[in-house]
Design a protein around this motif. Structure first.
Motif, PDB file in Angstrom:
ATOM      1  N   VAL A  93       0.831  -1.203   0.000  1.00 11.74           N
ATOM      2  CA  VAL A  93       0.000   0.000   0.000  1.00 11.74           C
ATOM      3  C   VAL A  93       0.864   1.251   0.000  1.00 11.74           C
ATOM      4  CG1 VAL A  93      -1.646   1.324   1.389  1.00 11.74           C
ATOM      5  CG2 VAL A  93      -1.990  -1.111   1.043  1.00 11.74           C
ATOM      6  N   THR A  94       1.960   1.236   0.762  1.00 16.38           N
ATOM      7  CA  THR A  94       2.855   2.395   0.811  1.00 16.38           C
ATOM      8  C   THR A  94       3.502   2.653  -0.537  1.00 16.38           C
ATOM      9  OG1 THR A  94       3.304   1.936   3.139  1.00 16.38           O
ATOM     10  CG2 THR A  94       4.857   3.368   1.987  1.00 16.38           C
ATOM     11  N   VAL A  95       4.002   1.616  -1.174  1.00 16.60           N
ATOM     12  CA  VAL A  95       4.635   1.785  -2.488  1.00 16.60           C
ATOM     13  C   VAL A  95       3.603   2.242  -3.514  1.00 16.60           C
ATOM     14  CG1 VAL A  95       5.831   0.576  -4.363  1.00 16.60           C
ATOM     15  CG2 VAL A  95       6.509   0.184  -1.994  1.00 16.60           C
ATOM     16  N   ALA A 103       5.736   8.254  -9.454  1.00 16.55           N
ATOM     17  CA  ALA A 103       5.936   7.615 -10.759  1.00 16.55           C
ATOM     18  C   ALA A 103       4.956   6.463 -10.954  1.00 16.55           C
ATOM     19  CB  ALA A 103       7.367   7.080 -10.861  1.00 16.55           C
ATOM     20  N   ARG A 104       4.590   6.259 -12.219  1.00 18.27           N
ATOM     21  CA  ARG A 104       3.633   5.198 -12.536  1.00 18.27           C
ATOM     22  C   ARG A 104       4.201   3.802 -12.302  1.00 18.27           C
ATOM     23  NH1 ARG A 104       0.900   7.495 -18.052  1.00 18.27           N
ATOM     24  NH2 ARG A 104      -0.087   9.270 -17.054  1.00 18.27           N
ATOM     25  N   GLY A 110       3.819  -1.487  -6.537  1.00 16.59           N
ATOM     26  CA  GLY A 110       3.021  -1.554  -5.312  1.00 16.59           C
ATOM     27  C   GLY A 110       1.799  -2.435  -5.476  1.00 16.59           C
ATOM     28  N   ALA A 111       1.160  -2.359  -6.651  1.00 15.54           N
ATOM     29  CA  ALA A 111      -0.012  -3.196  -6.903  1.00 15.54           C
ATOM     30  C   ALA A 111       0.369  -4.677  -6.925  1.00 15.54           C
ATOM     31  CB  ALA A 111      -0.680  -2.791  -8.209  1.00 15.54           C
TER      32      ALA A 111
END
Length: 131
Positions: A93-95, A103-104, A110-111
């Protein structure tokens, strides 16, 4: 389960009344949105508990007025000793949140971490027999 349902139904009613009063006098949308979401979330949880009570009935000692304290004694359920997935979920969640800012590619990373952690939570004890 019935007591929990009434608890969250009371919370939903509180947020509904507070949201209506706040919406009448306030001129900003953020508080209205927060109170609406709080109402919907507590209403959803209340609905869940009432449905569970209806499906399973009043079998728990906590749901009966004539129950004795000793009837609720004994094992409650299975609770895992420890797991690394909560920390991994927090990292994911943090990332992902940092990716929304910077950045994308961080969103994608993170996902992926978050998806791995959620699947780990779900299937961590799939072979446990519940006893």
């Amino acid at each position: 389960m019935k007591a929990e349902g009434w608890l969250f139904a009371g919370m939903a009613a509180f947020f509904a009344v507070t949201g209506l009063v706040y919406g009448f006098w306030a001129r900003e949308p953020a508080g209205k949105a927060i109170l609406a979401v709080a109402f919907l979330m507590s209403g959803l949880i209340a609905l869940f508990w009432f449905v569970q009570y209806r499906r399973r009935g009043g079998g728990r000692a906590q749901d009966r007025k004539d129950a004795e304290i000793g009837e609720a004694a004994g094992p409650v359920g299975f609770f895992p000793a420890r797991s690394g997935y909560p920390a991994l979920t927090a990292v994911g969640v943090t990332v992902l949140a940092l990716g929304l800012v910077f950045a994308r590619w961080l969103i994608a990373a993170g996902a992926l971490v978050l998806a791995y952690a959620v699947f780990g939570f779900i299937f961590q004890y799939r072979d446990h027999d519940g006893g």
